[in-house]
Design a protein around this motif. Structure first.
Motif, PDB file in Angstrom:
ATOM      1  N   UNK A 219      28.031  43.454  24.805  1.00  0.00           N
ATOM      2  CA  UNK A 219      28.381  44.693  25.559  1.00  0.00           C
ATOM      3  C   UNK A 219      30.066  45.095  25.211  1.00  0.00           C
ATOM      4  N   UNK A 220      30.837  44.222  25.443  1.00  0.00           N
ATOM      5  CA  UNK A 220      32.150  44.377  25.121  1.00  0.00           C
ATOM      6  C   UNK A 220      32.412  44.845  23.684  1.00  0.00           C
ATOM      7  N   UNK A 221      31.703  44.065  22.895  1.00  0.00           N
ATOM      8  CA  UNK A 221      31.720  44.615  21.323  1.00  0.00           C
ATOM      9  C   UNK A 221      31.161  45.794  20.787  1.00  0.00           C
ATOM     10  N   UNK A 222      30.359  46.565  21.699  1.00  0.00           N
ATOM     11  CA  UNK A 222      29.526  47.603  21.343  1.00  0.00           C
ATOM     12  C   UNK A 222      30.099  48.765  21.697  1.00  0.00           C
ATOM     13  N   UNK A 223      29.621  50.061  20.914  1.00  0.00           N
ATOM     14  CA  UNK A 223      30.025  51.277  21.394  1.00  0.00           C
ATOM     15  C   UNK A 223      29.701  51.571  22.967  1.00  0.00           C
ATOM     16  N   UNK A 224      28.888  50.957  23.605  1.00  0.00           N
ATOM     17  CA  UNK A 224      28.696  51.226  25.162  1.00  0.00           C
ATOM     18  C   UNK A 224      30.065  50.731  25.767  1.00  0.00           C
ATOM     19  N   UNK A 225      31.013  50.170  25.353  1.00  0.00           N
ATOM     20  CA  UNK A 225      32.128  49.883  26.140  1.00  0.00           C
ATOM     21  C   UNK A 225      33.240  50.476  25.563  1.00  0.00           C
ATOM     22  N   UNK A 226      33.132  51.610  24.757  1.00  0.00           N
ATOM     23  CA  UNK A 226      34.234  52.369  24.218  1.00  0.00           C
ATOM     24  C   UNK A 226      35.318  52.848  25.066  1.00  0.00           C
TER      25      UNK A 226
END
Length: 242
Positions: A219-226
């Motif tokens: 999650x923290x690496x993905x666009x979802x956490x931008x």
């Protein structure tokens, strides 16, 4: 679910030969990233479990071990998981045990972040940093003075770097694992009294799994956490909520 995809990204995970680091490396690969599994010992078993990956030897007893890694190839995601611990009563704790832990857990983490951030900013690209903090980023613990100091440092550095780099396209966040079933906690789980005392303190009523941390790292690496910057995400079964 495309917001959780890491397709086309390259990630470096430190301390990826076993435990939480290995689980994170495998999870990032499962989300589509090409993963460089780094450790001071071989990460061949981890790489064998990944769809797309390779290993790299990095020994963070030299805090500057990764200073040239990011200049040689573009890396989009950095997970700072490598860490060590030394235990002794505070009155007996040695300077060597203090320095060894601080060098790996705090100094190496900062200078690895620095090297990553410098290259991402120079490329005018975007990047994600996920640091592995601890419950002892917030609590004192006992008999682990340098570990506690180093993990408080991880939390503080995560916030500082987020302040400086959020506007430059780099997300810097951390995960604070609770009590997780790994080799490092085998002795605690084997002690019936200690094991029960820990379970009684965890609202979720169970030890965490390495996968719990790995999923949070995706999650923290993905666009979802931008839009997530400077967060210390507690993945602890509710331990700190007690």
């Amino acid at each position: 679910m495309n917001r959780f995809s890491l397709a086309g990204k390259t990630a470096l995970v430190t301390g990826a030969n076993t435990g939480i680091g290995a689980a994170i490396a495998v999870a990032l690969s499962g989300a589509g990233a090409h993963v460089i599994a780094a450790g001071r010992r071989s990460c061949a078993d981890t790489v064998a479990s990944m769809g797309s990956g390779e290993e790299m030897l990095l020994d963070f007893t030299d805090p500057m071990a990764a200073k040239d890694v990011f200049a040689s190839r573009p890396i989009d995601i950095l997970v700072n998981n490598a860490g060590i611990i030394r235990r002794a009563d505070a009155v007996d704790f040695t300077e060597a045990d203090w320095d060894d832990v601080m060098d790996v857990n705090a100094k190496a983490l900062f200078f690895t972040c620095q090297a990553f951030g410098r290259e991402v900013i120079a490329r005018q690209a975007t990047g994600k940093i996920v640091n592995i903090a601890s419950l002892l980023s917030f609590q004192g613990g006992i008999r682990v003075p340098s570990y506690t100091a180093s993990k408080h440092s991880v939390a503080g550095l995560t916030k500082l770097l987020a302040n400086e780099w959020a506007g430059k396209g780099i997300n810097v966040n951390a995960i604070a694992p609770g009590y997780i079933e790994t080799n490092n906690t085998a002795a605690l789980r084997a002690d019936p009294d200690r094991n029960q005392a820990i379970l009684d303190r965890i609202p979720a009523g169970r030890w965490g799994h390495a996968q719990d941390i790995a999923d949070s790292a995706v999650y923290l690496s993905a666009p979802a956490s931008d839009y997530v910057h400077g967060t210390i995400l507690n993945v602890d079964g509710g331990w700190l909520a007690r």
